[in-house]
Write an enzyme that holds these catalytic residues in place. Structure first.
Site, short mmCIF file in Angstrom:
data_model
loop_
_atom_site.label_atom_id
_atom_site.label_comp_id
_atom_site.label_asym_id
_atom_site.label_seq_id
_atom_site.Cartn_x
_atom_site.Cartn_y
_atom_site.Cartn_z
N THR A 104 83.35 8.74 56.48
CA THR A 104 83.61 9.41 55.20
C THR A 104 82.62 10.53 54.98
OG1 THR A 104 83.99 8.99 52.84
CG2 THR A 104 82.14 7.89 53.84
N GLY B 36 81.60 3.53 56.16
CA GLY B 36 82.40 2.31 56.26
C GLY B 36 81.83 1.14 55.49
#
Length: 528
Positions: free
Chosen positions: A350, A433
């Site tokens: 991300t 994560g």
């Protein structure tokens, strides 16, 4: 204060505005937006859209978004849940009839409806001045004119080469010359640039209706997906209130479920029972306590947390001191707790962005396509790399996170905001994560328990107790590794570093901003 004899980064200081991202070009784009009169929200979306081009393994318009915003750094905090839903045809029975017992991560079934673009439009509507047409320009330019690949991006590209070779349209879009991009390569994505131009011109409807949605649906249905144009057109962003707890006199806020921020809050509640300062910041005892708190919190999450539109999630009870006491009182300093092994279905990538503007509008912002390079499915004509967030569902009737039509999966991405006496003091986040709740706890306790500045707090070596293995970075001293083994922890070194983080500290008395950005990524903090 850092020792200037040693390698490291200084904190970044400014008065007017500050941003921290995982890529210097994104940080610069955000600063340009702030200097042009944009708000923290404008700057965050501009940076994120650009990152979707120049850090393609982590984020993009084919992914999801969560954010916390507090106007002028005080008063009401708004949480934005821009996570996507399963197609209306996605029932557990459909999968079980076909003997599919888990969502394949590189299949069309792993692609939930991307929520990012709608979330960006909603956030800008509520908190922006400039609009998508303006803030998407840096991303459009990078896609059409090209960008230079940064080292961490190249590292991830190389590690995902086999996945990309087997993907849908990935060789065409993401493997120039049949090889992974290396640092210094110039990459152009004209199809993605055209898609971004359409969104800049016509807003969220350009993505969720018309030619772009048609191409994505055609791509997915062509490889077995259940998606329809109605699934895209019906997508909405949820605007809600954050959930929180108190740690060391500070209020810590997270987005509510189906976001997993409650995991981080439970960890803090458990660690509140201990005086961490009795142990050195780098010590067996601290790593052990952090792991035990994480194991308990992740077990709670697996049992109780899912999309609240489908499952009752008793947030109030989970965040009570009694809940933390029930499990935290069992923690022993001489051995590990006997707990079930929790195996979450996802451990994705991300990007996290934090921005504070001259009016002290605060934005804590996170965007993701789930695993590195998402599903490895690129839409045929649009250049949109699609997430595999649907891989976070279970195909297990009765499980809180079992897939269902229109349901949102249990997520991993969590923006955080720390306040004191109602005022924002630190919008921050740690990506990576399943590591995110642990990373946020580690950075915050580094600061509030051990007196680190924001950069020192981000730099400190990390570990993640995941799937019954304590995964430790190279920076964890050997004597700590051996000490953890004596307590019963199975340890292993991680290939890539754990996550990456950004933080901005607001000093209201001095009128200044202090920021840090993670050396585990390519990025930086910038202020003016």
């Amino acid at each position: 204060m850092r020792n200037f004899h040693l390698a490291g980064r200084s904190t970044v200081h400014a008065q007017n505005g500050m941003v921290a991202t995982s890529h210097p070009l994104a940080a610069l784009a955000a600063i340009d937006v702030l200097r042009a009169g944009g708000t923290a929200a404008d700057a965050a979306v501009a940076a994120c859209a650009l990152l979707g081009v120049i850090e393609p393994q982590s984020t993009g318009i084919g992914g999801d978004c969560f954010a916390l915003l507090q106007p002028k750094g005080e008063g009401k905090i708004t949480a934005y849940n821009g996570s996507g839903r399963a197609p209306k045809a996605a029932t557990a029975e459909w999968y079980l009839e076909r003997k599919i017992n888990a969502i394949p991560l590189t299949s069309a079934h792993a692609v939930s409806i991307p929520g990012a673009v709608n979330a960006w439009a909603t956030i800008l509507r509520d908190h922006g001045k400039l609009g998508l047409d303006t803030v998407l320009q840096p991303a459009i330019k990078a896609a059409e004119e090209g960008y230079v690949v940064a080292p961490r991006v190249a590292f991830d590209w190389k590690n995902q080469f086999e996945k990309l070779k087997k993907g849908v349209n990935t060789e065409r879009y993401l493997l120039p010359h049949g090889k992974p991009a290396v640092a210094g390569d110039v990459i152009r994505q004209p199809e993605l640039g055209k898609t971004l131009r359409a969104i800049a011109k016509d807003g969220r409807d350009a993505f969720y209706k018309g030619a772009i949605a048609e191409d994505i649906v055609e791509t997915l249905r062509g490889i077995g997906g259940l998606h329809t144009l109605d699934d895209f057109a019906a997508h909405t962003t949820e605007t809600t209130s954050p959930i929180g707890t108190v740690y060391k006199g500070h209020d810590v806020w997270q987005c509510p479920p189906n976001g997993p921020g409650i995991t981080m809050l439970v960890m803090l509640n458990i660690l509140s029972r201990f005086d961490l300062t009795k142990f050195p910041a780098l010590s067996v005892e601290r790593f052990h306590l952090e792991a035990e708190a994480a194991r308990i919190a992740y077990m709670m999450r697996e049992q109780h947390v899912a999309d609240p539109a489908f499952v009752k999630v008793d947030v109030a009870r989970i965040l009570t001191p009694e809940f933390a006491e029930e499990y935290g009182s069992q923690i022993r300093m001489d051995r590990m707790l006997d707990l079930p092994v929790v195996t979450p279905p996802m451990n994705p990538s991300t990007v996290y962005i934090t921005v504070v503007d001259k009016d002290r509008n605060v934005c804590s912002f996170i965007n993701s396509i789930a695993h590195a390079f998402g599903s490895a499915i690129v839409s045929n004509k649009t250049g949109v790399l699609l997430q595999n967030r649907g891989g976070g569902f279970r195909i297990q009737p009765g499980h809180p996170n079992c897939i269902a039509p229109g349901k949102r999966p249990l997520h991993t991405i969590i923006p955080s905001l720390v306040t004191k006496n109602g005022r924002a003091v630190m919008p921050y986040g740690v990506m990576g994560g399943q590591y995110q709740p642990v990373g946020q706890v580690r950075v915050l306790t580094n600061m509030l328990d051990y007196g680190c500045d924001v950069q020192e707090a981000i730099d400190m070596p990390r570990g993640l107790h995941y799937e019954n293995i304590y995964q430790l970075e190279d920076g964890v001293p050997a004597d700590i590794v051996e000490g953890l083994k004596k307590l019963g922890h199975k340890t292993a070194s991680v290939v890539g570093p754990l996550g990456g983080g950004q933080a901005i500290w607001i000093d209201w008395d001095k009128g200044t901003l202090t920021a840090g950005s993670d050396p585990r990524k390519d990025g930086c903090a910038l202020g003016y």
